[in-house]
Design an enzyme around this catalytic site. Structure first.
Site, short mmCIF file in Angstrom:
data_model
loop_
_atom_site.label_atom_id
_atom_site.label_comp_id
_atom_site.label_asym_id
_atom_site.label_seq_id
_atom_site.Cartn_x
_atom_site.Cartn_y
_atom_site.Cartn_z
N ASP A 270 -67.38 -21.13 16.60
CA ASP A 270 -67.62 -21.23 17.92
C ASP A 270 -67.83 -22.85 18.18
OD1 ASP A 270 -68.09 -19.71 20.57
OD2 ASP A 270 -69.99 -20.99 20.47
N ASP B 298 -60.94 -11.12 17.79
CA ASP B 298 -61.65 -12.12 18.71
C ASP B 298 -61.42 -12.55 20.05
OD1 ASP B 298 -63.38 -14.19 19.46
OD2 ASP B 298 -62.57 -15.85 18.09
N HIS C 233 -65.37 -12.25 17.32
CA HIS C 233 -65.55 -13.49 17.75
C HIS C 233 -66.79 -13.85 16.75
CE1 HIS C 233 -66.22 -17.50 19.22
NE2 HIS C 233 -67.55 -17.44 19.64
#
Length: 291
Positions: free
Chosen positions: A113, A242, A270
């Site tokens: 991320d 994701d 994710h």
């Protein structure tokens, strides 16, 4: 300073049985884990998570690695200095200073991320300190007109997203469930929810989506710095379900880092550290042993 005695009740001790360390960095009080011995492994989280995200990775690797997992100011147990901006470049400057203060050398870096742009910016400025990279679902470049990212940035980083983030803790209560495929126990979601108890405390989770567009210069600098670490071995661990980062981002990393190994985490969303921690641990063990 280290210890666990002053931790808030929303942290489940059985799931997070590590000693807490604190260091003053650029006026912020930064909390981090520092578990195990061996090759340093710097573990960087994204939004709206904190070092708790890496709890199973730390458990699985601290017999072989020195696992260091910081919380960005405003996340987890870290507190921000007055006037702190919560932008990725602000967090990157903190992580850079922490890297230098701890004098980490010959380290591995794991990112996912927003940990991607933050950590890879740092690595690009200090390539001599990193021997390899573990890259989860992330990015390291400007959106450059990609509607997938621009729509998300304008929605969640704008007034509508701000309303739901401030009033309903939307990044925790909506985005984490949407970004995980494995059932999450109540105490685990509470460990993410508890760090943002008030409307004001949720500001850091609103800044990040805004900065997908607003931090274009920082992201361009991150991208340019990739050339300085492109020769490093890279393990790419990628969740294939994701909602944020797709095959195209994974393929771009594979092109950027020719000396790579890719492990596709089948069925993982994710937040790969929640959905596939054991697979990640095994992939890192196997990859590091083979190098």
């Amino acid at each position: 300073m280290s210890g666990v005695a002053t931790r808030p009740a929303w942290i489940p001790q059985a799931r997070y049985p590590f000693s807490s360390h604190f260091r003053d960095v650029k006026g912020c009080r930064v909390h981090y884990l520092d578990e195990g011995t061996g090759t340093p492994l710097l573990l960087l989280h994204g939004n709206p998570t904190w070092s708790f995200l890496y709890r199973d990775i730390v458990r699985g690797l601290s017999d072989r690695f020195r696992c260091i997992a910081p919380d960005y100011p405003g996340f987890g147990l870290s507190t921000a200095a007055a006037g702190y901006g919560f932008r990725p470049q602000d967090h990157a400057a903190v992580i850079e200073q922490l890297l230098v203060d701890l004098d980490l050398r010959d380290a591995l870096l794991m990112v996912q991320d927003w940990g991607g742009p933050i950590g890879l910016w740092v690595a690009g400025r200090h390539p001599e300190r990193f021997q390899g990279l573990v890259i989860g679902n992330t990015f390291a470049w400007p959106a450059n007109g990609d509607p997938h990212f621009e729509r998300f940035s304008r929605l969640m980083g704008g007034p509508v997203g701000g309303f739901f983030i401030r009033n309903f803790n939307a990044f925790v209560n909506v985005m984490i469930p949407a970004g995980t495929k494995r059932p999450m126990p109540r105490e685990v979601i509470q460990a993410y929810r508890g760090q943002f108890p008030t409307r004001g405390s949720r500001l850091p989770t609103h800044v990040f989506p805004r900065e997908i567009l607003a931090s274009r210069d920082f992201l361009a600098t991150t991208e340019a710095g990739l050339a300085r670490i492109a020769d490093r071995p890279a393990l790419i661990v990628w969740g294939d379900r994701d909602i944020a980062f797709r095959d195209v981002e994974r393929q771009r990393f594979e092109t950027t880092f020719p000396n790579h190994q890719t492990v596709v985490l089948r069925g993982a969303g994710h937040y790969i550290q929640e959905d596939a921690p054991q697979e990640i641990v095994e992939a890192i063990r196997s990859w590091s042993a083979a190098r």
